[in-house]
Scaffold this active site. Structure first.
Site, PDB file in Angstrom:
ATOM      1  N   HIS A  57      38.932  26.334 -21.759  1.00 15.71           N
ATOM      2  CA  HIS A  57      40.110  25.523 -21.414  1.00 15.71           C
ATOM      3  C   HIS A  57      41.249  25.769 -22.415  1.00 15.71           C
ATOM      4  O   HIS A  57      42.361  26.145 -22.029  1.00 15.71           O
ATOM      5  CB  HIS A  57      39.724  24.039 -21.407  1.00 15.71           C
ATOM      6  N   GLU A  58      40.956  25.566 -23.690  1.00 12.82           N
ATOM      7  CA  GLU A  58      42.006  25.742 -24.703  1.00 12.82           C
ATOM      8  C   GLU A  58      42.427  27.220 -24.756  1.00 12.82           C
ATOM      9  O   GLU A  58      43.591  27.525 -25.012  1.00 12.82           O
ATOM     10  CB  GLU A  58      41.538  25.259 -26.080  1.00 12.82           C
ATOM     11  N   HIS A  77      45.167  27.697 -22.338  1.00 13.36           N
ATOM     12  CA  HIS A  77      46.451  27.251 -22.910  1.00 13.36           C
ATOM     13  C   HIS A  77      46.993  28.316 -23.863  1.00 13.36           C
ATOM     14  O   HIS A  77      48.185  28.630 -23.866  1.00 13.36           O
ATOM     15  CB  HIS A  77      46.251  25.955 -23.707  1.00 13.36           C
ATOM     16  N   GLU A  82      48.777  22.985 -18.015  1.00 16.95           N
ATOM     17  CA  GLU A  82      47.429  22.555 -17.641  1.00 16.95           C
ATOM     18  C   GLU A  82      46.880  23.442 -16.516  1.00 16.95           C
ATOM     19  O   GLU A  82      45.673  23.631 -16.407  1.00 16.95           O
ATOM     20  CB  GLU A  82      47.460  21.072 -17.237  1.00 16.95           C
TER      21      GLU A  82
END
Ligand code: ZN
Length: 502
Positions: free
Chosen positions: A266-267, A270, A296
């Site tokens: 997830h990160e 980003h 997101e």
């Protein structure tokens, strides 16, 4: 470069340098700073924040902005920077200085009050502070409604701060569609969940080995360790100084191997966005992602659409199994794939699965809308929270910490921010559907080739930074603006396929 813009850019570079130091302190606080450093660091950060304000809000910058308004030869980048800086200015100018000061003081302590309330599991400690924050936010929104106009309600003004162009009307429809899709799927899932065996996930996975695997995972999805680092913090997050210094954190739980894996992906999503911003735009007010929702969408695309797909794990699962031979010896690929996609209603948003996540957001959206546009007592907010969890998710909080106190956002004054998470999820599916039309996506994933995917995202999304809005990016890339149908179809297809064959 326009000459007046060049002068403005010099001022903005000073602002940017200060912001960079603040971000770095924030990062340090969350990762490595010793406990007792906090007081002096806070003092230094307070001074730097004051300077930050002075560097940005002053007559020189104001004069340059006015002059630039008359200039006709600005390029797209210059226009975008001007738009950003003017927005910060206009919002600040709507609010009387002493009220802004009062509000800043309130929000500098409110997070600590929230932390204490959460620790003591007692909403009544935080309620008076929350009440003040909401009163300020209402007043600020009213200024914008009166002096600026163009917003149907107070909540519409707040939404616009995070996702330009989105209105309550559109979001009401969006969430209604989500509710119609998700609630029946959750009902089906709940009935079948006891057939899923997932005990493997809770065995003991030594942190040292997890670190090794997560580093591999980050690199595998394209995280460039020459431009970024991974550290550890209680709550995983991404922070960026510029496109060549992007930092992510993860949190390792010895008895829940999935937690760090998916937060790293997830990160990492980003981070890819920030690393992909064009050199010409980084280190400027348009050097970050286009909007919260757009950001997101990149993390969710990697975490869920890509990161929980069979094609992605086909080449990666053998590596995981190799590293955790004992823990996974009796686990085959199908068991693992069903395990990482299991959905279950729960009380805590940050631990929610892909299917139920947006219901948590919908609850916050409905409550925020109501307390901003109408008058609710703090007790009513707490009650609403509990009722809606029961209604949408079928679970009821037994205390304040797992109920109305669970999120940090309101204590930071971030009201109207939650919908961006749901918008991001929907945009991720829209992009995922689009990727399948422009490249053999699954084949790439099966072959472990992620570069063509990253290159495409960089070309059509990342490199623009904030010089394009999310709607513009989507239109230019896919031919249409935000459309949640891709998300609802994705969820229906995915969860029916997994759960029907159990
Ligand atoms: Zn995120």
């Amino acid at each position: 470069m326009n000459q007046i813009f060049e002068q403005l850019k010099k001022e903005l570079d000073r602002v940017q340098a200060l912001e960079m130091s603040l971000v770095l302190f924030g990062w340090d606080n969350a990762t490595q700073a010793p406990k007792e450093a906090i007081e002096n660091t806070a003092k230094a950060m307070g001074i730097l924040s004051g300077e930050y304000y002075n560097f940005l809000i002053n007559d020189k910058v104001k004069g340059l902005l006015k002059q630039l308004d008359q200039e006709k030869d600005l390029d797209a980048y210059e226009k975008a920077v001007l738009k950003e800086v003017k927005k910060s200015y206009e919002d600040l100018e709507l609010i009387p200085a002493e009220e802004y000061q009062e509000y800043s003081e309130l929000t500098s302590i409110s997070q600590h009050v929230w932390e204490e309330a959460k620790e003591k599991n007692d909403f009544s400690i935080f309620a008076p502070t929350l009440n003040k924050i909401i009163e300020f936010q209402k007043k600020f929104a009213d200024y914008a409604l009166e002096k600026k106009g163009g917003f149907a309600t107070r909540y519409d003004k707040l939404l616009n701060d995070y996702e330009e162009g989105f209105t309550t009307k559109e979001l009401d429809e969006f969430f209604e569609q989500l509710k119609e899709t998700i609630v029946p799927l959750v009902k089906m899932v709940v009935k079948k969940n006891d057939q899923i065996k997932k005990d493997y996930a809770y065995r003991t996975y030594p942190v040292e080995q997890q670190r090794e695997f997560n580093r591999f995972l980050a690199e595998y999805i394209g995280f460039d360790f020459n431009k970024g680092v991974i550290a550890e913090s209680v709550h995983p997050f991404t922070t960026n100084l510029h496109n060549k210094d992007v930092r992510i954190t993860t949190a390792y739980l010895e008895n829940l191997v999935e937690s760090a894996m998916f937060s790293t992906i997830h990160e990492g999503g980003h981070a890819l966005y920030e690393m992909g911003v064009d050199d010409a735009f980084t280190f400027s007010p348009v050097g970050g992602g286009s909007s919260m929702g757009m950001h997101e969408s990149q993390s969710r695309l990697f975490e869920n659409n890509i990161g929980r797909s069979r094609a992605f794990w086909e080449p990666v699962f053998p590596k995981l199994k190799e590293l955790f031979k004992e823990q996974l010896q009796d686990v085959d690929f199908d068991t693992f794939m069903i395990g990482i996609n299991k959905a279950e209603p729960s009380l805590i948003r940050t631990e929610a699965d892909e299917l139920t996540y947006c219901l948590h957001i919908m609850i916050r959206y409905e409550i925020e809308k109501q307390f901003m546009n109408e008058d609710l007592t703090m007790e009513e907010i707490k009650e609403l929270w509990n009722q809606k969890y029961e209604e949408y998710l079928g679970v009821a909080p037994t205390n304040d910490t797992e109920g109305v106190l669970q999120d940090v956002h309101w204590s930071q004054g971030s009201i109207g921010y939650f919908p961006s998470y749901a918008i991001g999820n929907a945009v991720a599916s829209q992009i995922y559907a689009h990727l399948k039309t422009v490249m053999p996506l699954e084949e790439h994933l099966r072959n472990g080739e992620l570069q063509p995917i990253i290159d495409y995202l960089r070309e059509h999304i990342h490199r623009f930074g904030k010089t394009k809005t999310m709607q513009q990016i989507l239109k230019d890339m896919t031919g249409e603006g935000f459309n949640p149908i891709y998300y609802t179809e994705y969820l229906k297809e995915k969860y029916t396929a997994i759960y029907e064959n159990l």
